[in-house]
Design an enzyme around this catalytic site. Structure first.
Site, mmCIF file in Angstrom:
data_model
loop_
_atom_site.group_PDB
_atom_site.id
_atom_site.type_symbol
_atom_site.label_atom_id
_atom_site.label_comp_id
_atom_site.label_asym_id
_atom_site.label_seq_id
_atom_site.Cartn_x
_atom_site.Cartn_y
_atom_site.Cartn_z
ATOM 1 N N SER A 1 23.341 -29.484 -16.199
ATOM 2 C CA SER A 1 23.426 -28.036 -15.971
ATOM 3 C C SER A 1 22.569 -27.201 -16.899
ATOM 4 O O SER A 1 22.542 -25.967 -16.774
ATOM 5 C CB SER A 1 24.886 -27.576 -16.081
ATOM 6 N N LYS B 1 23.655 -23.190 -23.546
ATOM 7 C CA LYS B 1 24.043 -23.703 -22.229
ATOM 8 C C LYS B 1 24.303 -25.192 -22.349
ATOM 9 O O LYS B 1 23.507 -25.925 -22.938
ATOM 10 C CB LYS B 1 22.944 -23.444 -21.193
ATOM 11 N N THR B 2 25.408 -25.626 -21.767
ATOM 12 C CA THR B 2 25.792 -27.031 -21.784
ATOM 13 C C THR B 2 25.400 -27.709 -20.475
ATOM 14 O O THR B 2 24.938 -27.076 -19.530
ATOM 15 C CB THR B 2 27.313 -27.162 -21.967
ATOM 16 N N GLY B 3 25.620 -29.022 -20.429
ATOM 17 C CA GLY B 3 25.410 -29.773 -19.198
ATOM 18 C C GLY B 3 26.115 -31.107 -19.288
ATOM 19 O O GLY B 3 26.291 -31.654 -20.382
#
EC number: 3.5.2.6
Length: 306
Positions: free
Chosen positions: A82, A250-252
């Site tokens: 993501s 932002k993570t993923g």
């Protein structure tokens, strides 16, 4: 670090982001490495962390004030998951929006579209399925909640996943690429080149988006505000970084235990630090390891401030 220094102020960060443009440009051009002794120590600790957690770990950190860099497997490819969503929103702001008209446009979608997209905590709400959401609301849901349906709708407006790749190439990132939609892009098989980036590439691109002049000032402020409001990293970067650092990230996550976080952090009284951590494991059903990401972030923060 001076513990008596006040925590960075959000308003000041949003107002003065372009003040770090020269540093962000330097990062894009190829930052200086850490002093050999210090760099070897940090890399050794990251290697030990990788072994302890039975994972492959990539890390990149860049201090925009000193030019100090830490890099471990920083040029190896990892699943992007993501983390592409920041770039998709940036592409909407730069390439589609004109004077807020696109951001104000309402987009309608179906419950079936939500089901096919997977994780959708905002777009899946009954009132949003019934009424649709504005593009601005989709951008916010994409970045603050990692909403898959919102991201897919933005990709649809951009012309598909490869729009993320085109945006990256247009800003000098020749590594990051997106090829598939949510949730298929998260399959994360070892050796896959599609839907990947590297810690150095994603770190540099995020740094230039948040601190540089890739976006108009008002769009950079919007993007940064949404990333400051991210609600998905409490057990990742926010767990590992000092509590008084301000973070826009932002993570993923995906299969094979893929677990990522990247962004810009503002230590009190110091210039911002660009950070990226990517991890993946060795079996399709491996658990994501938040502790690994948080510990890597802690080591990077210590290396930037010691």
């Amino acid at each position: 670090m001076d513990r008596t220094t006040a925590r960075p102020n959000r308003r000041a960060v949003l107002a003065t982001g372009v003040g770090a443009a020269l540093a962000a440009t330097a990062a894009a051009a190829g930052p200086a490495h850490a002093a050999p002794g210090r760099g070897a120590r940090v890399e050794g600790r990251l290697r030990a962390l990788e072994r302890t957690h039975d994972a492959r770990l990539g890390a990149f950190a860049y201090d925009t004030g000193t030019g100090r860099t830490v890099a471990y497997r920083a040029d190896e490819r990892f699943p992007i998951a993501s983390m592409f969503k920041t770039i998709a929103v940036a592409a909407v702001l730069r390439d589609l929006d004109r004077d807020g008209e696109v951001l104000a446009r309402r987009v309608h979608y179906t419950a079936d579209y939500v089901k096919r997209s997977g994780y959708s905590p905002v777009t899946g709400l009954p009132e949003n399925v019934a009424n649709g959401m504005t593009v601005a609301e989709l951008c916010e849901a994409t970045l603050t909640r990692s909403d898959n349906t919102a991201a897919n709708l933005l990709l649809r407006d951009l012309g598909g996943p490869t729009a993320v790749t085109r945006f990256c190439r247009s800003v000098g990132d020749h590594v990051t690429r997106l090829d598939r939609w949510e949730p298929e892009l998260n399959s994360a098989e070892p050796g896959r080149v599609t839907d990947t980036t590297s810690p150095r590439a994603i770190g540099r691109t995020y740094g230039r988006l948040i601190l540089g002049d890739l976006l108009a000032a008002h769009d950079r402020e919007r993007l940064t505000r949404w990333m400051l409001d991210n609600r998905t990293s409490d057990e990742r970067f926010r767990k590992g970084l000092p509590a008084d650092w301000l973070l826009a990230d932002k993570t993923g996550g995906g299969d094979y235990g893929t677990n990522n976080d990247a962004g810009v952090a503002w230590p009190p009284g110091r210039p911002p630090v660009v950070l990226a951590v990517q991890t993946t494991r060795f079996t399709p059903d491996a658990e994501a390891d938040n502790v690994l990401v948080a510990e890597a972030a802690r080591l990077l923060a210590e290396a930037m401030t010691d």
